[in-house]
Write a protein that holds these residues in place. Sequence first.
Motif, PDB file in Angstrom:
ATOM      1  N   ILE A  50      44.848  43.505  40.998  1.00 13.54           N
ATOM      2  CA  ILE A  50      43.719  43.065  40.236  1.00 13.54           C
ATOM      3  C   ILE A  50      42.511  43.881  40.793  1.00 13.54           C
ATOM      4  O   ILE A  50      41.528  44.042  40.029  1.00 13.54           O
ATOM      5  CB  ILE A  50      43.764  41.722  40.152  1.00 13.54           C
ATOM      6  CG1 ILE A  50      45.168  41.085  39.133  1.00 13.54           C
ATOM      7  CG2 ILE A  50      42.287  41.165  39.384  1.00 13.54           C
ATOM      8  CD1 ILE A  50      45.204  39.558  39.530  1.00 13.54           C
ATOM      9  N   ARG A  51      42.251  43.610  42.014  1.00 17.52           N
ATOM     10  CA  ARG A  51      40.952  44.125  42.796  1.00 17.52           C
ATOM     11  C   ARG A  51      41.109  45.788  42.381  1.00 17.52           C
ATOM     12  O   ARG A  51      40.087  46.257  42.174  1.00 17.52           O
ATOM     13  CB  ARG A  51      41.065  44.096  44.108  1.00 17.52           C
ATOM     14  CG  ARG A  51      40.771  42.361  44.419  1.00 17.52           C
ATOM     15  CD  ARG A  51      40.369  41.921  45.792  1.00 17.52           C
ATOM     16  NE  ARG A  51      39.935  40.716  46.008  1.00 17.52           N
ATOM     17  CZ  ARG A  51      40.702  39.812  46.743  1.00 17.52           C
ATOM     18  NH1 ARG A  51      41.944  39.987  47.381  1.00 17.52           N
ATOM     19  NH2 ARG A  51      40.006  38.479  46.606  1.00 17.52           N
TER      20      ARG A  51
ATOM     21  N   ARG B  34      39.892  46.523  38.799  1.00 17.40           N
ATOM     22  CA  ARG B  34      38.458  46.571  38.854  1.00 17.40           C
ATOM     23  C   ARG B  34      37.630  47.802  38.797  1.00 17.40           C
ATOM     24  O   ARG B  34      36.959  48.125  38.157  1.00 17.40           O
ATOM     25  CB  ARG B  34      37.818  45.383  39.630  1.00 17.40           C
ATOM     26  CG  ARG B  34      36.344  45.092  39.356  1.00 17.40           C
ATOM     27  CD  ARG B  34      35.751  43.790  39.581  1.00 17.40           C
ATOM     28  NE  ARG B  34      36.143  43.152  41.239  1.00 17.40           N
ATOM     29  CZ  ARG B  34      35.682  42.075  41.575  1.00 17.40           C
ATOM     30  NH1 ARG B  34      34.823  41.542  40.807  1.00 17.40           N
ATOM     31  NH2 ARG B  34      35.901  41.946  42.817  1.00 17.40           N
ATOM     32  N   ARG B  35      38.398  48.632  39.811  1.00 17.65           N
ATOM     33  CA  ARG B  35      37.635  49.813  40.176  1.00 17.65           C
ATOM     34  C   ARG B  35      37.860  50.803  39.070  1.00 17.65           C
ATOM     35  O   ARG B  35      37.206  51.947  39.004  1.00 17.65           O
ATOM     36  CB  ARG B  35      38.186  50.434  41.345  1.00 17.65           C
ATOM     37  CG  ARG B  35      37.981  49.599  42.546  1.00 17.65           C
ATOM     38  CD  ARG B  35      38.154  50.232  43.979  1.00 17.65           C
ATOM     39  NE  ARG B  35      39.396  50.254  44.246  1.00 17.65           N
ATOM     40  CZ  ARG B  35      40.200  49.359  45.097  1.00 17.65           C
ATOM     41  NH1 ARG B  35      39.648  48.245  45.336  1.00 17.65           N
ATOM     42  NH2 ARG B  35      41.426  49.331  45.144  1.00 17.65           N
TER      43      ARG B  35
ATOM     44  N   ILE C 210      37.627  49.852  35.567  1.00 14.87           N
ATOM     45  CA  ILE C 210      37.020  49.616  34.497  1.00 14.87           C
ATOM     46  C   ILE C 210      35.527  50.268  34.170  1.00 14.87           C
ATOM     47  O   ILE C 210      34.908  50.057  35.268  1.00 14.87           O
ATOM     48  CB  ILE C 210      37.287  47.921  34.334  1.00 14.87           C
ATOM     49  CG1 ILE C 210      38.594  47.678  34.343  1.00 14.87           C
ATOM     50  CG2 ILE C 210      36.629  47.357  33.105  1.00 14.87           C
ATOM     51  CD1 ILE C 210      38.878  46.037  34.352  1.00 14.87           C
TER      52      ILE C 210
ATOM     53  N   LEU D 131      32.063  44.829  33.017  1.00 15.67           N
ATOM     54  CA  LEU D 131      32.075  43.951  34.022  1.00 15.67           C
ATOM     55  C   LEU D 131      30.886  43.103  34.485  1.00 15.67           C
ATOM     56  O   LEU D 131      29.852  43.306  34.004  1.00 15.67           O
ATOM     57  CB  LEU D 131      32.531  44.875  35.490  1.00 15.67           C
ATOM     58  CG  LEU D 131      33.922  45.549  35.495  1.00 15.67           C
ATOM     59  CD1 LEU D 131      33.941  46.492  36.778  1.00 15.67           C
ATOM     60  CD2 LEU D 131      34.848  44.773  35.515  1.00 15.67           C
TER      61      LEU D 131
ATOM     62  N   ARG E  76      38.724  45.300  29.142  1.00 16.39           N
ATOM     63  CA  ARG E  76      38.886  45.106  30.399  1.00 16.39           C
ATOM     64  C   ARG E  76      40.323  45.539  30.660  1.00 16.39           C
ATOM     65  O   ARG E  76      40.763  46.573  31.607  1.00 16.39           O
ATOM     66  CB  ARG E  76      38.875  43.475  31.196  1.00 16.39           C
ATOM     67  CG  ARG E  76      37.309  43.140  31.215  1.00 16.39           C
ATOM     68  CD  ARG E  76      37.345  41.692  32.015  1.00 16.39           C
ATOM     69  NE  ARG E  76      35.909  41.166  31.888  1.00 16.39           N
ATOM     70  CZ  ARG E  76      35.181  41.127  33.108  1.00 16.39           C
ATOM     71  NH1 ARG E  76      35.833  41.530  34.129  1.00 16.39           N
ATOM     72  NH2 ARG E  76      34.226  40.519  33.043  1.00 16.39           N
TER      73      ARG E  76
ATOM     74  N   GLU F 247      46.201  42.086  33.992  1.00 16.20           N
ATOM     75  CA  GLU F 247      45.298  42.173  35.278  1.00 16.20           C
ATOM     76  C   GLU F 247      43.935  43.041  35.039  1.00 16.20           C
ATOM     77  O   GLU F 247      43.114  42.334  35.814  1.00 16.20           O
ATOM     78  CB  GLU F 247      46.224  43.103  36.364  1.00 16.20           C
ATOM     79  CG  GLU F 247      47.520  42.311  36.751  1.00 16.20           C
ATOM     80  CD  GLU F 247      48.232  43.209  37.656  1.00 16.20           C
ATOM     81  OE1 GLU F 247      48.939  42.585  38.327  1.00 16.20           O
ATOM     82  OE2 GLU F 247      48.002  44.426  37.808  1.00 16.20           O
ATOM     83  N   GLY F 248      43.707  43.475  33.757  1.00 16.53           N
ATOM     84  CA  GLY F 248      42.459  43.842  33.462  1.00 16.53           C
ATOM     85  C   GLY F 248      41.505  42.261  33.000  1.00 16.53           C
ATOM     86  O   GLY F 248      40.537  42.442  33.497  1.00 16.53           O
TER      87      GLY F 248
ATOM     88  N   THR G  28      40.284  40.380  35.926  1.00 19.06           N
ATOM     89  CA  THR G  28      38.863  40.492  36.840  1.00 19.06           C
ATOM     90  C   THR G  28      37.914  39.501  36.404  1.00 19.06           C
ATOM     91  O   THR G  28      37.265  39.274  37.129  1.00 19.06           O
ATOM     92  CB  THR G  28      38.430  41.919  36.325  1.00 19.06           C
ATOM     93  OG1 THR G  28      38.534  42.069  34.909  1.00 19.06           O
ATOM     94  CG2 THR G  28      39.786  43.068  36.935  1.00 19.06           C
TER      95      THR G  28
ATOM     96  N   LEU H  21      38.290  37.080  39.093  1.00 21.99           N
ATOM     97  CA  LEU H  21      37.518  37.346  40.313  1.00 21.99           C
ATOM     98  C   LEU H  21      36.092  37.099  40.102  1.00 21.99           C
ATOM     99  O   LEU H  21      35.631  36.514  41.118  1.00 21.99           O
ATOM    100  CB  LEU H  21      37.716  38.987  40.572  1.00 21.99           C
ATOM    101  CG  LEU H  21      39.175  39.482  41.086  1.00 21.99           C
ATOM    102  CD1 LEU H  21      39.106  40.965  40.984  1.00 21.99           C
ATOM    103  CD2 LEU H  21      39.737  38.646  42.035  1.00 21.99           C
ATOM    104  N   GLU H  22      35.541  37.443  39.077  1.00 20.78           N
ATOM    105  CA  GLU H  22      34.031  37.068  38.927  1.00 20.78           C
ATOM    106  C   GLU H  22      33.903  35.495  38.840  1.00 20.78           C
ATOM    107  O   GLU H  22      32.802  35.080  39.339  1.00 20.78           O
ATOM    108  CB  GLU H  22      33.491  37.736  37.679  1.00 20.78           C
ATOM    109  CG  GLU H  22      33.698  38.995  37.687  1.00 20.78           C
ATOM    110  CD  GLU H  22      33.171  40.068  36.207  1.00 20.78           C
ATOM    111  OE1 GLU H  22      32.817  39.012  35.233  1.00 20.78           O
ATOM    112  OE2 GLU H  22      33.514  41.082  36.099  1.00 20.78           O
TER     113      GLU H  22
END
Length: 368
Positions: free
Chosen positions: A11-12, A15-16, A18, A23, A57, A156-157, A160, A163-164
């Motif tokens: 998942i992390r 994020r890179r 997207i 984001l 995402r 998993e998109g 993210t 995560l935020e």
Amino acid sequence: MTKTRLDIARIRAARRLIDPVFLGTPLYRCEALEPWLGCAVSIKLETANPVRSFKGRGTEVVASLLAERGPRAVVCASAGNLGQALAWSGRGRGLEVTVVASRFATVAKLDRIRALGARLELVDGDHELARERAAAIARYEGIRLVEDSLDLETCEGAATIGLELVEALKQAELTEPTEPKKPTEPAEPAEPAEPAKPTEPMKSTELARTARPFDTVLIALGGGALATGVGHVLKALAPGVEVICVQPSGAPAMTRSWHARRVVTTDSADTIADGVAGRYPIPAVLDDLLLVADDAVLVREASIVAGVRMLHDHAGLVVEPSAALGIAAILEDRDRFAGRHVVTVVCGSNVDADAYRRWVGGDTVSRS
């Protein structure tokens, strides 16, 4: 937490991949809503992007990986938002995108899919028939089939967002003010409290004083990508936060499946929340949902309309019905959420203009 199909490290990494336009979306207290709902409410706003939903995402991850090492053509079934997002992400990476949708889907969503350059094929049926047709196209043409919620990139998109939320929660916990202790004074006899009328909004100053970092997240439940993605991150990194999924009573398949702990299908779906109107839950997605959701609830159509109207009147937001499910859940069970700090994920704003005017009770949207 028992292992789901998802993975925090992936998942992390997702994020890179997207585009930053999707984001770091706003998360903010909406005090104007709170007197009417009886609890502290924060909005995670997933509509301020080129496709006006969270789906970008996931499609950014799909398209990035395909552009690197996959086939250059892709097909998906969509109620509208996934198709727009895949068209947007694919266009920027030179992918050929085909979207299969019901001809009864929201016209504004179909128009945007075409405008973004995707090939659009319509079926004379609902989303489940569109899924069957998309799978057939993938087999016949030998291209990649993107199955929302089943394909991990879509989950998993969406994760993210989780995560935020966790990052915001940790920051709020670090900066949470502590009230200084007051000198002890002799207690005075308490005055009897006068009960508030059921329709009387709570004073916003009362709620502002008592609000703490959020303890509950309300997530629209359809195929399950958003719920399993965000839920996975919260249970892994902030297990004290309650994850509640919300679905329309007119499209209850995944919620019924969650409560039965097995796949339950329905013969039809009848709801204005077209973005979550599936009938056949995917077994692997249900397995994940059982591990990350604390509850799944159904809400009535009238409550969804009321949620759309409240977000318009008190938050200044134009949202599609799926994005109002969290508000609808609070409206239907105020006692459950009283005194809590709830985050609702506002997941989309692709809405039919005429229908929206009816829901909010006025001529508030233009077709331009």
